[in-house]
Design a protein around this motif. Sequence first.
Motif, short mmCIF file in Angstrom:
data_model
loop_
_atom_site.label_atom_id
_atom_site.label_comp_id
_atom_site.label_asym_id
_atom_site.label_seq_id
_atom_site.Cartn_x
_atom_site.Cartn_y
_atom_site.Cartn_z
N THR A 31 13.82 35.53 76.48
CA THR A 31 12.74 34.59 76.66
C THR A 31 13.21 33.29 77.43
OG1 THR A 31 13.31 33.81 74.43
CG2 THR A 31 11.57 35.47 74.59
N GLY A 32 12.43 32.87 78.22
CA GLY A 32 12.91 31.77 78.96
C GLY A 32 13.40 32.30 80.09
N ILE A 33 14.14 31.19 80.92
CA ILE A 33 14.72 31.73 82.29
C ILE A 33 16.22 31.12 82.15
CG2 ILE A 33 14.74 31.34 84.96
CD1 ILE A 33 11.78 30.56 84.38
N SER A 501 21.49 36.44 68.66
CA SER A 501 20.77 36.14 69.88
C SER A 501 21.71 35.20 70.60
CB SER A 501 19.32 35.17 70.02
OG SER A 501 19.70 33.97 69.20
N LEU A 502 21.81 35.07 72.03
CA LEU A 502 22.81 34.30 72.92
C LEU A 502 21.58 33.38 73.20
CD1 LEU A 502 24.96 33.41 74.41
CD2 LEU A 502 24.24 34.70 76.35
N LEU A 503 22.08 31.75 72.95
CA LEU A 503 21.27 30.56 73.15
C LEU A 503 21.81 29.88 74.40
CD1 LEU A 503 18.82 28.70 72.12
CD2 LEU A 503 20.81 27.49 70.65
N VAL A 504 21.10 29.77 75.35
CA VAL A 504 21.26 29.02 76.41
C VAL A 504 20.60 27.67 76.46
CG1 VAL A 504 21.49 28.98 79.32
CG2 VAL A 504 21.61 30.99 77.85
N LEU A 505 21.51 26.51 76.23
CA LEU A 505 20.80 25.25 76.26
C LEU A 505 21.24 24.29 77.59
CD1 LEU A 505 21.68 24.11 72.61
CD2 LEU A 505 19.56 25.06 73.40
N ASP A 506 20.21 23.48 77.79
CA ASP A 506 20.58 22.37 78.93
C ASP A 506 21.51 21.50 78.21
OD1 ASP A 506 20.61 20.25 80.67
OD2 ASP A 506 18.72 20.80 81.28
N ALA A 507 22.75 21.22 78.70
CA ALA A 507 23.89 20.30 78.43
C ALA A 507 23.37 18.94 78.31
CB ALA A 507 25.29 20.68 79.03
N ARG A 508 22.53 18.46 79.16
CA ARG A 508 21.94 17.14 79.42
C ARG A 508 21.31 16.60 78.16
NH1 ARG A 508 20.24 18.03 85.69
NH2 ARG A 508 19.25 19.80 84.47
N ALA A 514 17.04 29.35 77.60
CA ALA A 514 16.55 30.71 77.24
C ALA A 514 17.25 31.29 76.06
CB ALA A 514 17.04 31.54 78.45
N ARG A 515 16.90 32.28 75.47
CA ARG A 515 17.75 33.12 74.60
C ARG A 515 17.61 34.57 74.90
NH1 ARG A 515 15.91 31.41 68.65
NH2 ARG A 515 15.45 29.39 69.50
N ALA A 516 18.69 35.20 74.72
CA ALA A 516 18.68 36.72 74.63
C ALA A 516 19.10 37.40 73.35
CB ALA A 516 19.79 37.06 75.57
N GLU A 517 17.85 37.83 72.79
CA GLU A 517 17.79 38.50 71.53
C GLU A 517 18.10 39.83 71.46
OE1 GLU A 517 14.54 35.45 69.65
OE2 GLU A 517 13.85 37.41 70.47
N VAL A 518 18.95 40.32 70.10
CA VAL A 518 19.46 41.74 69.80
C VAL A 518 19.06 42.13 68.61
CG1 VAL A 518 21.00 41.94 71.76
CG2 VAL A 518 21.66 40.95 69.67
N ASN A 519 18.64 43.14 68.35
CA ASN A 519 18.29 43.68 66.90
C ASN A 519 19.61 44.13 66.14
OD1 ASN A 519 16.69 44.57 64.82
ND2 ASN A 519 16.11 46.48 65.37
N THR A 520 20.17 43.16 65.71
CA THR A 520 21.58 43.24 65.08
C THR A 520 21.96 41.90 64.42
OG1 THR A 520 23.80 44.08 64.93
CG2 THR A 520 23.24 43.16 66.89
N ILE A 521 22.41 41.92 63.25
CA ILE A 521 22.96 40.79 62.54
C ILE A 521 24.51 40.60 63.38
CG2 ILE A 521 24.19 39.83 60.63
CD1 ILE A 521 21.37 39.26 60.51
#
Length: 532
Positions: A31-33, A501-508, A514-521
Amino acid sequence: MVSRVEHPAASYKKIFESVEELNEPIPAVITGIIPSWLGGSLLRMGPGLFEVGDEHFQHLFDGQALIHKFDLKNGQVTYYRKFIRTDAYVRAMTENRVVITEFGTAAYPDPCKNIFSRFFTYFRGIEVTDNCLVNIYPIGEDFYAVTETNYITKVDPDSLETLKKVDLCKYLSVNGVTAHPHTERDGTVYNIGNCFGKNMSLAYNIVKIPPVPKDKSDPIEKSQVLVQLPSSERLKPSYVHSFGMTDNYFVFVEQPVKINLLKFLSAWSFRGATYMDCFESNTSMGTWFHLASKEPAGYLSSHKFRTSAFNLFHHINAYEDEGFIVVDLCTWKGHEFVYNYLYLANLKEEWEEVKKAAARAPQPEVRRYVLPLDIHREDQGKNLVSLSYTTATAVLDSDGTIWLEPEVLFSGPRQAFEFPQINYSKCCGKKYSFAYGLGLNHFIPDRIVKLNVQTKEIWVWQEEDSYPSEPLFVPSPGATQEDDGVLLSVVVKPGAQRPGSLLVLDARNLTELARAEVNTIIPITLHGMYKP
């Protein structure tokens, strides 16, 4: 930054539970870019197996090493993980029990053996663990998963296969090294570990591993001890987890958490003792700062800095400015060992019990210390710090030592700014503005924080029932501003449809890109790296 989020549902317990490795990478739902320039691998290390057979690992740093990888390529993301095939893991799986003593979990003789073989096993000595769950970093063209013993494990960063166990004692005079080396642009790696110095007393060696030689041989084979620093106690070295480095100096902080060598050696003779059993606190020494020069390498024995007692695990950064060395640290007040509060039984308690335990623990604080390089006897009793932008002080005492008082950059009751990261390629060893960290709420990781170390302004990313990992900074291509880039963090949201998930934040500004989600803990991770 003080967290108002409570965790009564205790869903954080899921990050301290065992998982299975994956047979193949699984695709993530995005989700997101994700920025188009962001292509590479986020590699993370942490515990992934918290029990073997009927035996449970006791401490956060005992679970068997699991390597995680989020691959980002052409706008797609996959997630993969494998257990490192250390001796500790392979033998535990083979015998279905804890075979090698870990940080806080003792290994006992095989109960299936007869009484005589069990008796002799007690006196064979504890094997040093190679459970490399703490961090991963490059040496030359290779990548190594590490803990804090003398064993490091070479891994393939693409397939995550375990390649080779390496004993650093074959190349260097150290009993072990930290999991937080410093790396220069040319690939030179520096680290620190304790060793036996003169007259069989303990000391600390700063070691240097060169870049890849022209003949492409293994740079570890050309490792060398660069400089030796003395220990304040002959048979009780301080615990060291990281150190500071500027353009011209190394900074070592000798804290009051000590390793009792006699206890450690006796633990090698009698089973039932762990590494944690060998730690004790020196209630009178306070904390000492040591300096060593890089070129030429040498210990600055005339510079003796001391301050009140604190625990230290992570340096944020250090730099030189107008004849001073500025050192920013994540500290914990007092001499009691913070690791005493990181037993899994404590971390997996109900929320109110977690809070009660944290209330008894040393309290966290981000501090700035300033060390003067130019010292004159006639300056006794004066504040030697003349930098206009800090309230930190340094006063020369009559005995020749310099007493340091810090400037507090952040403090919140039982709210820690820990696992710090900076724009390393641009700012390591240099004056800087921004640090990024994992926010610990009563030891539970529940937010990502950006701290302006000059203005003390903060930014926070937080989401209910979400547990992030150490945020890694990745600069944008061609960036000119220090905070032009993204932060990458592994986030676990146990109640979600896709909990990892992998979360991508704007460091500023810490806004989500964006985030990349997976179906696992995904269990808790400690440290890692981004491989472009």
